[in-house]
Design a protein around this motif. Structure first.
Motif, PDB file in Angstrom:
ATOM      1  N   HIS A 237       0.838  -1.183   0.000  1.00 39.14           N
ATOM      2  CA  HIS A 237       0.000   0.000   0.000  1.00 39.14           C
ATOM      3  C   HIS A 237       0.882   1.245   0.000  1.00 39.14           C
ATOM      4  CE1 HIS A 237      -2.926  -2.922   2.159  1.00 39.14           C
ATOM      5  NE2 HIS A 237      -3.038  -3.017   0.850  1.00 39.14           N
ATOM      6  N   GLY A 238       0.385   2.319   0.546  1.00 38.38           N
ATOM      7  CA  GLY A 238       1.145   3.554   0.516  1.00 38.38           C
ATOM      8  C   GLY A 238       1.444   4.084   1.902  1.00 38.38           C
ATOM      9  N   GLY A 239       1.941   5.300   1.949  1.00 37.24           N
ATOM     10  CA  GLY A 239       2.271   5.932   3.212  1.00 37.24           C
ATOM     11  C   GLY A 239       2.302   7.432   3.054  1.00 37.24           C
ATOM     12  N   ALA A 240       2.848   8.099   4.055  1.00 37.86           N
ATOM     13  CA  ALA A 240       3.027   9.553   4.016  1.00 37.86           C
ATOM     14  C   ALA A 240       4.450   9.812   4.480  1.00 37.86           C
ATOM     15  CB  ALA A 240       2.009  10.244   4.912  1.00 37.86           C
ATOM     16  N   ALA A 241       5.397   9.503   3.623  1.00 30.89           N
ATOM     17  CA  ALA A 241       6.802   9.343   4.002  1.00 30.89           C
ATOM     18  C   ALA A 241       7.377  10.576   4.687  1.00 30.89           C
ATOM     19  CB  ALA A 241       7.636   8.989   2.782  1.00 30.89           C
ATOM     20  N   ASN A 354       4.270  24.517   7.200  1.00 29.47           N
ATOM     21  CA  ASN A 354       3.547  24.390   8.465  1.00 29.47           C
ATOM     22  C   ASN A 354       2.031  24.234   8.311  1.00 29.47           C
ATOM     23  OD1 ASN A 354       5.759  24.439  10.265  1.00 29.47           O
ATOM     24  ND2 ASN A 354       5.914  26.667  10.030  1.00 29.47           N
ATOM     25  N   PRO A 355       1.588  23.256   7.530  1.00 27.61           N
ATOM     26  CA  PRO A 355       0.152  22.951   7.559  1.00 27.61           C
ATOM     27  C   PRO A 355      -0.212  22.345   8.913  1.00 27.61           C
ATOM     28  CG  PRO A 355       1.309  21.309   6.267  1.00 27.61           C
ATOM     29  CD  PRO A 355       2.313  22.368   6.617  1.00 27.61           C
ATOM     30  N   PRO A 356      -1.471  22.440   9.318  1.00 26.45           N
ATOM     31  CA  PRO A 356      -1.871  21.861  10.611  1.00 26.45           C
ATOM     32  C   PRO A 356      -1.621  20.356  10.644  1.00 26.45           C
ATOM     33  CG  PRO A 356      -3.588  23.305   9.742  1.00 26.45           C
ATOM     34  CD  PRO A 356      -2.586  23.126   8.647  1.00 26.45           C
ATOM     35  N   GLN A 357      -1.304  19.871  11.834  1.00 24.51           N
ATOM     36  CA  GLN A 357      -1.007  18.445  11.963  1.00 24.51           C
ATOM     37  C   GLN A 357      -2.240  17.577  11.717  1.00 24.51           C
ATOM     38  OE1 GLN A 357       1.835  16.929  12.274  1.00 24.51           O
ATOM     39  NE2 GLN A 357       3.193  18.662  12.665  1.00 24.51           N
ATOM     40  N   THR A 363      -2.008  13.938   7.367  1.00 28.41           N
ATOM     41  CA  THR A 363      -2.435  12.677   7.994  1.00 28.41           C
ATOM     42  C   THR A 363      -2.704  11.549   7.015  1.00 28.41           C
ATOM     43  OG1 THR A 363      -4.756  13.372   7.941  1.00 28.41           O
ATOM     44  CG2 THR A 363      -3.472  13.916   9.922  1.00 28.41           C
ATOM     45  N   ALA A 364      -2.770  11.848   5.729  1.00 31.71           N
ATOM     46  CA  ALA A 364      -3.093  10.817   4.737  1.00 31.71           C
ATOM     47  C   ALA A 364      -2.149  10.949   3.550  1.00 31.71           C
ATOM     48  CB  ALA A 364      -4.555  10.948   4.282  1.00 31.71           C
ATOM     49  N   GLU A 365      -2.067   9.883   2.780  1.00 34.31           N
ATOM     50  CA  GLU A 365      -1.200   9.887   1.606  1.00 34.31           C
ATOM     51  C   GLU A 365      -1.758  10.834   0.551  1.00 34.31           C
ATOM     52  OE1 GLU A 365       0.983   6.580  -1.223  1.00 34.31           O
ATOM     53  OE2 GLU A 365      -1.069   6.188  -0.581  1.00 34.31           O
ATOM     54  N   ASN A 387       6.163   9.459  13.333  1.00 35.24           N
ATOM     55  CA  ASN A 387       5.649   8.119  13.639  1.00 35.24           C
ATOM     56  C   ASN A 387       4.179   8.111  14.031  1.00 35.24           C
ATOM     57  OD1 ASN A 387       8.247   7.143  13.238  1.00 35.24           O
ATOM     58  ND2 ASN A 387       8.770   7.173  15.409  1.00 35.24           N
ATOM     59  N   SER A 388       3.502   9.249  13.948  1.00 35.42           N
ATOM     60  CA  SER A 388       2.173   9.383  14.544  1.00 35.42           C
ATOM     61  C   SER A 388       1.040   8.804  13.703  1.00 35.42           C
ATOM     62  CB  SER A 388       1.878  10.862  14.822  1.00 35.42           C
ATOM     63  OG  SER A 388       1.816  11.597  13.593  1.00 35.42           O
ATOM     64  N   LEU A 389       1.314   8.454  12.467  1.00 36.80           N
ATOM     65  CA  LEU A 389       0.245   7.995  11.570  1.00 36.80           C
ATOM     66  C   LEU A 389       0.162   6.470  11.574  1.00 36.80           C
ATOM     67  CD1 LEU A 389       0.835  10.400   8.532  1.00 36.80           C
ATOM     68  CD2 LEU A 389      -0.502  10.772  10.623  1.00 36.80           C
ATOM     69  N   PRO A 390      -0.954   5.916  11.131  1.00 35.39           N
ATOM     70  CA  PRO A 390      -1.085   4.447  11.072  1.00 35.39           C
ATOM     71  C   PRO A 390      -0.342   3.829   9.897  1.00 35.39           C
ATOM     72  CG  PRO A 390      -3.104   5.475  10.306  1.00 35.39           C
ATOM     73  CD  PRO A 390      -2.230   6.588  10.815  1.00 35.39           C
ATOM     74  N   TYR A 391       0.433   4.633   9.168  1.00 35.23           N
ATOM     75  CA  TYR A 391       1.194   4.148   8.016  1.00 35.23           C
ATOM     76  C   TYR A 391       2.682   4.187   8.351  1.00 35.23           C
ATOM     77  CZ  TYR A 391      -3.189   6.094   6.347  1.00 35.23           C
ATOM     78  OH  TYR A 391      -4.511   6.424   6.229  1.00 35.23           O
ATOM     79  N   ALA A 392       3.425   3.237   7.847  1.00 36.63           N
ATOM     80  CA  ALA A 392       4.875   3.230   8.053  1.00 36.63           C
ATOM     81  C   ALA A 392       5.502   2.466   6.901  1.00 36.63           C
ATOM     82  CB  ALA A 392       5.230   2.576   9.388  1.00 36.63           C
ATOM     83  N   PHE A 393       6.275   3.183   6.087  1.00 34.91           N
ATOM     84  CA  PHE A 393       6.909   2.547   4.932  1.00 34.91           C
ATOM     85  C   PHE A 393       8.375   2.936   4.944  1.00 34.91           C
ATOM     86  CE2 PHE A 393       4.939   0.785   0.831  1.00 34.91           C
ATOM     87  CZ  PHE A 393       6.063   0.054   0.519  1.00 34.91           C
ATOM     88  N   GLN A 394       8.796   3.815   4.061  1.00 36.51           N
ATOM     89  CA  GLN A 394      10.182   4.262   4.055  1.00 36.51           C
ATOM     90  C   GLN A 394      10.269   5.693   4.594  1.00 36.51           C
ATOM     91  OE1 GLN A 394      12.112   1.358   0.723  1.00 36.51           O
ATOM     92  NE2 GLN A 394      12.080   3.504   0.195  1.00 36.51           N
TER      93      GLN A 394
END
Length: 462
Positions: A237-241, A354-357, A363-365, A387-394
Motif C-alpha cells: 500500500h502507501g504511506g506519508a513518508a 507548516n500545515p496543521p497536523q 495525515t493521509a497519503e 511516527n504518529s500515523l497508522p502508516y509506516a513505509f520508508q
C-alpha cells in the motif's frame, strides 16, 4: 475474450490511445480452472532450465522494444518519458534478477540425529511452487510493477493471472505478449483485465494459492479479509513518508534529492517525500529553496521528453488534491509555490509550510505533487510526529552527524531509513515493505519468489 471493451486514454490529453477486452466471470473461471489443473498436474510443470530460457529471452525482447515500452508507459500512465525510460531499464533488470533467483531456490539439510528420536534418518527440504498466483496491480509503474508480480511467479513455476490497473493495462498486456513470444505457454500467464467485481471473485477463489496486491490500503485489506482459507498474500500500500532534517544537514545538497523524491511522477509513488521536518530556525529556508526548485519543474504531456511532471492519473485526482491543499491553506498553511491546478489533468508542484497536523495533507497519503515542511524545536517531537500515523513505509534523515543518523534509524518507524537520500529510493533486490496499514509481507524480487514457493521436506529412514 468478452465483447466488453475498455478505452484507455492518455491522462494528459484524455484522448483514447488503445482498447482492451475485459474478461467476464465465466472467462475468469475458465482461466482459473486451467491454471489450477496445470499446477495440480506435476508432469506439466516447467523445469527450471526452461523458465530460465524464457526469462532470458523475455529480457532480450524487452531490450529490443525499450523505447516503444517507455513511450507506452508515458502515454497511458502519465509518467514523464525520461522516467519511463528508467522504468523500462529497471523492468528488464528485474526479469534478469528473476533468472538469477531461480538458482537461489534451494533447500537445506535438516539435522536429524540431535535426539535419539531422529537417529538413523536423513532429511532435506526443497522449494516448490505455491500454486496459482493472482496479481492485481497499480497504475503508477505500469510495467515494472507487473514485472515484480508476474516474473517472480514465472520464475517460481506458478501459473499466474494478472489483473492490471484499468487506467494502465497496455503495458501489462505488452509484457504478457512478450512472455508468450519468449516461449511461455499462454496458460501459464493470462492477461485478466476485468471490472472490480469480477476481480474480487477471481482473487477470493479457493483455487488461488497466492494473491499479490499493489494498490490502496482500503481495497487491499478488504480483499485480504475475503481470501479463501489457505491463500497466502502480499499487500503493498502507501504511506506519508517522513523526512527528518538535522541542524547539520547540507541544505543545498539535499534540495535536489527532496525535489526528486517529492515530485517524481507528480508524487504518485507510495514512498514519495511528503512530510519534511526541519529545525524551526531553518524550516522556512528549507521550504523556500524546495519551492524554488519545484517552481522550475516543467509540467505537461509525459510523452514530451522535456517534461518533469506529468498529469495526475485522472481529473478527479486533480480535484481531490486541490481540495486537500485548499483545506490546509484555510487552516493556516503557507503556500510557497503552486497550490493550484494547471488544467483539468495537471496540478502545480506545491510546497506548503507548516500545515496543521490534523489536515489531510498531514495525515493521509497525498499521492500528488505536494510536499509539506514543518518546523520543530526538538528532534524528539519530530520523531513523534513522523511516527504518529497508522502508516509506516520508508523514511529518511539528512544529517552530517553519525549519532543523529543512528538515532534516526533507531527511532523512525519504517521498514527502511535512508540517510542523506530521499524516501523513494529503491533497488529491486532489496526488501520493500510497508508496516502496519502500509502493507503486509515483503516485496522485492527475491523475497516475492520465496513467498511464491513453499518448503517440502523429505525424511529418509536409513
Amino acid at each position: 475474450m468478452s465483447e466488453i471493451t475498455l478505452d484507455v486514454v492518455n491522462p494528459f490529453t484524455l484522448k483514447r490511445i488503445g482498447t482492451v477486452g475485459l474478461c467476464s466471470d465465466s472467462e475468469i473461471d475458465a482461466m482459473l480452472g486451467v491454471a489450477h489443473d496445470l499446477y495440480r498436474n506435476r508432469k506439466s510443470w516447467l523445469p527450471a532450465f526452461r523458465r530460465i530460457e524464457i526469462l532470458k529471452t523475455t529480457a532480450q525482447l524487452m531490450t529490443a522494444r525499450h523505447e516503444e515500452l517507455a513511450l507506452l508507459i508515458a502515454s497511458e500512465g502519465g509518467k514523464p518519458l525520461v522516467d519511463a525510460r528508467v522504468e523500462v531499464t529497471r523492468a528488464i533488470d528485474g526479469v534478469e534478477l528473476c533468472v538469477h533467483e531461480i538458482g537461489q531456490m534451494t533447500g537445506k539439510e535438516i539435522p536429524m540425529e540431535l535426539t535419539a528420536a531422529g537417529s538413523g534418518r536423513i532429511a532435506f527440504t526443497q522449494r516448490e511452487p505455491i500454486g496459482v498466483v493472482v496479481a492485481a496491480s497499480a497504475f503508477n509503474h505500469p510495467l515494472n510493477l507487473i514485472v515484480h508480480q508476474v516474473a517472480p511467479a514465472v520464475a517460481a513455476g506458478c501459473p499466474v493471472l494478472v489483473k492490471p490497473a484499468l487506467d494502465t493495462p497496455l503495458s501489462c498486456r505488452a509484457f504478457v505478449d512478450i512472455l508468450r513470444q519468449a516461449g511461455l505457454p499462454k496458460d501459464w500467464c493470462r492477461f485478466a483485465a476485468c471490472q472490480n467485481n469480477v476481480a474480487e471473485k477471481m482473487i477470493t477463489d479457493p483455487r488461488v494459492g497466492f494473491f499479490s496486491f499493489i494498490g490502496s490500503a482500503k481495497v487491499g485489506w478488504m480483499l485480504r479479509s475475503k481470501l479463501a482459507p489457505g491463500t497466502r498474500c502480499a499487500l503493498e500500500h502507501g504511506g506519508a513518508a517522513p523526512v527528518i532534517v538535522d541542524d547539520s544537514a547540507g541544505i543545498d545538497a539535499m534540495i535536489p534529492l527532496l525535489t526528486k523524491g517529492g515530485f517524481y511522477h507528480s508524487g504518485q509513488v507510495c514512498v514519495s517525500v511528503q512530510r519534511v521536518f526541519a529545525p524551526a530556525k531553518i524550516a522556512a529556508e528549507v521550504a523556500q529553496k524546495l519551492a524554488d526548485a519545484a517552481s522550475g519543474l516543467r509540467v505537461g504531456d509525459a510523452t514530451d521528453a522535456n517534461v518533469d511532471c506529468g498529469p495526475l492519473i485522472r481529473p478527479a485526482e486533480v480535484d481531490r488534491v486541490e481540495q486537500w491543499v485548499d483545506e490546509a491553506v484555510q487552516s493556516g498553511a503557507s503556500v510557497l509555490t503552486g497550490g493550484k491546478p494547471l488544467g483539468q489533468t495537471t496540478y502545480a508542484p506545491t510546497v506548503l509550510l507548516n500545515p496543521p497536523q490534523d489536515a489531510r495533507v498531514s495525515t493521509a497519503e497525498i499521492f500528488g505533487p505536494v510536499v509539506c515542511v514543518y518546523g520543530y524545536d526538538d528532534i524528539e517531537t519530530a520523531y513523534q510526529a513522523a511516527n504518529s500515523l497508522p502508516y509506516a513505509f520508508q523514511a529518511s534523515v539528512f544529517t552530517k552527524t553519525l549519532d543523529v543518523a543512528m538515532q534516526a534509524i533507531q527511532h523512525l518507524d519504517a521498514t527502511a531509513v535512508m540517510v542523506n537520500d530521499h524516501t523513494a529510493f529503491r533497488v529491486d533486490w532489496m526488501p520493500f515493505a510497508g508496516r502496519r496499514q502500509s502493507g503486509y509481507n515483503t516485496g522485492g524480487i527475491g523475497y516475492t519468489i520465496h513467498d511464491m514457493t513453499q518448503d517440502k521436506m523429505a525424511v529418509i529412514k536409513i
